[in-house]
Design a protein around this motif. Structure first.
Motif, PDB file in Angstrom:
ATOM      1  N   HIS A 263       4.929  56.855 -42.765  1.00  0.00           N
ATOM      2  CA  HIS A 263       4.421  57.940 -42.028  1.00  0.00           C
ATOM      3  C   HIS A 263       3.418  59.091 -42.688  1.00  0.00           C
ATOM      4  O   HIS A 263       3.414  58.919 -43.844  1.00  0.00           O
ATOM      5  CB  HIS A 263       5.653  58.875 -41.803  1.00  0.00           C
ATOM      6  CG  HIS A 263       6.829  57.985 -40.995  1.00  0.00           C
ATOM      7  ND1 HIS A 263       7.830  57.244 -41.530  1.00  0.00           N
ATOM      8  CD2 HIS A 263       6.966  58.054 -39.627  1.00  0.00           C
ATOM      9  CE1 HIS A 263       8.546  56.676 -40.577  1.00  0.00           C
ATOM     10  NE2 HIS A 263       8.130  57.259 -39.411  1.00  0.00           N
ATOM     11  N   VAL A 264       2.536  59.361 -41.522  1.00  0.00           N
ATOM     12  CA  VAL A 264       1.586  60.276 -41.971  1.00  0.00           C
ATOM     13  C   VAL A 264       1.594  61.588 -41.406  1.00  0.00           C
ATOM     14  O   VAL A 264       1.721  61.576 -40.078  1.00  0.00           O
ATOM     15  CB  VAL A 264       0.100  59.654 -41.962  1.00  0.00           C
ATOM     16  CG1 VAL A 264      -0.910  60.550 -42.317  1.00  0.00           C
ATOM     17  CG2 VAL A 264      -0.335  58.272 -42.424  1.00  0.00           C
ATOM     18  N   GLU A 265       1.711  62.695 -42.060  1.00  0.00           N
ATOM     19  CA  GLU A 265       1.683  63.913 -41.598  1.00  0.00           C
ATOM     20  C   GLU A 265       0.244  64.705 -41.546  1.00  0.00           C
ATOM     21  O   GLU A 265      -0.265  64.498 -42.830  1.00  0.00           O
ATOM     22  CB  GLU A 265       2.838  64.841 -42.241  1.00  0.00           C
ATOM     23  CG  GLU A 265       4.113  64.346 -41.974  1.00  0.00           C
ATOM     24  CD  GLU A 265       5.239  65.306 -42.953  1.00  0.00           C
ATOM     25  OE1 GLU A 265       4.846  66.015 -43.411  1.00  0.00           O
ATOM     26  OE2 GLU A 265       6.384  64.610 -42.929  1.00  0.00           O
ATOM     27  N   PHE A 266       0.091  65.502 -40.527  1.00  0.00           N
ATOM     28  CA  PHE A 266      -1.284  66.111 -40.594  1.00  0.00           C
ATOM     29  C   PHE A 266      -1.090  67.611 -40.331  1.00  0.00           C
ATOM     30  O   PHE A 266       0.038  68.180 -40.253  1.00  0.00           O
ATOM     31  CB  PHE A 266      -1.899  65.815 -39.376  1.00  0.00           C
ATOM     32  CG  PHE A 266      -2.460  64.321 -39.473  1.00  0.00           C
ATOM     33  CD1 PHE A 266      -3.519  63.809 -39.859  1.00  0.00           C
ATOM     34  CD2 PHE A 266      -1.660  63.369 -38.871  1.00  0.00           C
ATOM     35  CE1 PHE A 266      -3.897  62.617 -40.016  1.00  0.00           C
ATOM     36  CE2 PHE A 266      -1.960  61.965 -38.761  1.00  0.00           C
ATOM     37  CZ  PHE A 266      -3.295  61.661 -39.391  1.00  0.00           C
ATOM     38  N   ALA A 267      -1.837  68.505 -40.804  1.00  0.00           N
ATOM     39  CA  ALA A 267      -1.834  70.053 -40.888  1.00  0.00           C
ATOM     40  C   ALA A 267      -1.844  70.349 -39.368  1.00  0.00           C
ATOM     41  O   ALA A 267      -1.113  71.389 -39.275  1.00  0.00           O
ATOM     42  CB  ALA A 267      -3.130  70.295 -41.701  1.00  0.00           C
ATOM     43  N   ASP A 268      -2.315  69.754 -38.288  1.00  0.00           N
ATOM     44  CA  ASP A 268      -2.079  70.261 -37.096  1.00  0.00           C
ATOM     45  C   ASP A 268      -1.841  69.212 -36.017  1.00  0.00           C
ATOM     46  O   ASP A 268      -2.310  67.879 -36.192  1.00  0.00           O
ATOM     47  CB  ASP A 268      -3.446  71.215 -36.621  1.00  0.00           C
ATOM     48  CG  ASP A 268      -4.614  70.477 -36.761  1.00  0.00           C
ATOM     49  OD1 ASP A 268      -4.835  69.533 -36.110  1.00  0.00           O
ATOM     50  OD2 ASP A 268      -5.595  71.066 -37.562  1.00  0.00           O
ATOM     51  N   SER A 269      -1.621  69.691 -34.922  1.00  0.00           N
ATOM     52  CA  SER A 269      -1.371  68.623 -33.947  1.00  0.00           C
ATOM     53  C   SER A 269      -2.723  67.980 -33.239  1.00  0.00           C
ATOM     54  O   SER A 269      -2.765  66.829 -32.780  1.00  0.00           O
ATOM     55  CB  SER A 269      -0.668  69.231 -32.752  1.00  0.00           C
ATOM     56  OG  SER A 269      -1.253  70.283 -32.079  1.00  0.00           O
ATOM     57  N   ALA A 270      -3.797  68.678 -33.327  1.00  0.00           N
ATOM     58  CA  ALA A 270      -5.260  67.959 -32.984  1.00  0.00           C
ATOM     59  C   ALA A 270      -5.322  66.661 -34.031  1.00  0.00           C
ATOM     60  O   ALA A 270      -5.872  65.804 -33.123  1.00  0.00           O
ATOM     61  CB  ALA A 270      -6.432  68.958 -32.837  1.00  0.00           C
ATOM     62  N   ALA A 271      -5.140  66.988 -35.071  1.00  0.00           N
ATOM     63  CA  ALA A 271      -5.235  65.758 -36.062  1.00  0.00           C
ATOM     64  C   ALA A 271      -4.424  64.675 -35.606  1.00  0.00           C
ATOM     65  O   ALA A 271      -4.992  63.393 -35.697  1.00  0.00           O
ATOM     66  CB  ALA A 271      -5.115  66.273 -37.264  1.00  0.00           C
TER      67      ALA A 271
ATOM     68  N   LYS B  76      -5.378  57.767 -31.386  1.00  0.00           N
ATOM     69  CA  LYS B  76      -6.598  56.965 -30.805  1.00  0.00           C
ATOM     70  C   LYS B  76      -7.160  55.736 -31.698  1.00  0.00           C
ATOM     71  O   LYS B  76      -7.688  54.834 -31.429  1.00  0.00           O
ATOM     72  CB  LYS B  76      -7.859  57.717 -30.863  1.00  0.00           C
ATOM     73  CG  LYS B  76      -7.363  58.943 -29.718  1.00  0.00           C
ATOM     74  CD  LYS B  76      -8.819  60.068 -29.606  1.00  0.00           C
ATOM     75  CE  LYS B  76      -8.480  61.252 -28.773  1.00  0.00           C
ATOM     76  NZ  LYS B  76      -9.548  62.244 -28.675  1.00  0.00           N
ATOM     77  N   LEU B  77      -6.552  55.729 -33.024  1.00  0.00           N
ATOM     78  CA  LEU B  77      -7.062  54.586 -33.941  1.00  0.00           C
ATOM     79  C   LEU B  77      -6.160  53.635 -34.028  1.00  0.00           C
ATOM     80  O   LEU B  77      -6.192  52.511 -34.704  1.00  0.00           O
ATOM     81  CB  LEU B  77      -7.203  55.222 -35.532  1.00  0.00           C
ATOM     82  CG  LEU B  77      -8.114  56.408 -35.812  1.00  0.00           C
ATOM     83  CD1 LEU B  77      -7.941  56.935 -37.200  1.00  0.00           C
ATOM     84  CD2 LEU B  77      -9.542  55.829 -35.214  1.00  0.00           C
ATOM     85  N   VAL B  78      -5.240  53.547 -32.843  1.00  0.00           N
ATOM     86  CA  VAL B  78      -4.320  52.489 -33.046  1.00  0.00           C
ATOM     87  C   VAL B  78      -5.192  51.019 -32.849  1.00  0.00           C
ATOM     88  O   VAL B  78      -6.311  51.033 -32.021  1.00  0.00           O
ATOM     89  CB  VAL B  78      -3.211  52.334 -31.797  1.00  0.00           C
ATOM     90  CG1 VAL B  78      -3.996  52.455 -30.412  1.00  0.00           C
ATOM     91  CG2 VAL B  78      -2.153  51.564 -31.938  1.00  0.00           C
TER      92      VAL B  78
END
Length: 87
Positions: A44-52, A58-60
């Motif tokens: 799992h990867v977590e990002f600072a914000d939902s836009a990220a 999109k990179l699937v």
């Protein structure tokens, strides 16, 4: 986000580098077997914000370490956890 079909040779730095164009990566967790400690091929990867997060989705299907990775929104943990039921 959930990331699957990962190479067994992947490491946290490779994951962070792959997702850096999406936004700030705040946490990477690679799943391991509780008994053996062996990597299970997903994480799992977590990002600072939902836009990220939206950019990451999109990179699937992109290739990382020679494998087309799966990427999806992670399901929230369902508080199970095996606690004892008192009466």
């Amino acid at each position: 986000v959930f990331v699957g079909n990962l190479s067994f040779q992947i490491d946290e730095d490779t994951i962070r580098d792959f997702f850096k164009e999406c936004g700030e990566v705040t946490n990477v967790r690679l799943a391991t077997d509780r008994e053996t400690g062996d990597f299970k091929g997903f994480g799992h990867v977590e990002f600072a914000d939902s836009a990220a997060t939206d950019e990451a989705i999109k990179l699937v299907g992109e290739f990382v370490c020679g494998r087309a990775i799966r990427i999806d929104y992670a399901a929230g943990r369902s508080g199970g956890g095996g606690g004892g039921g008192g009466s």
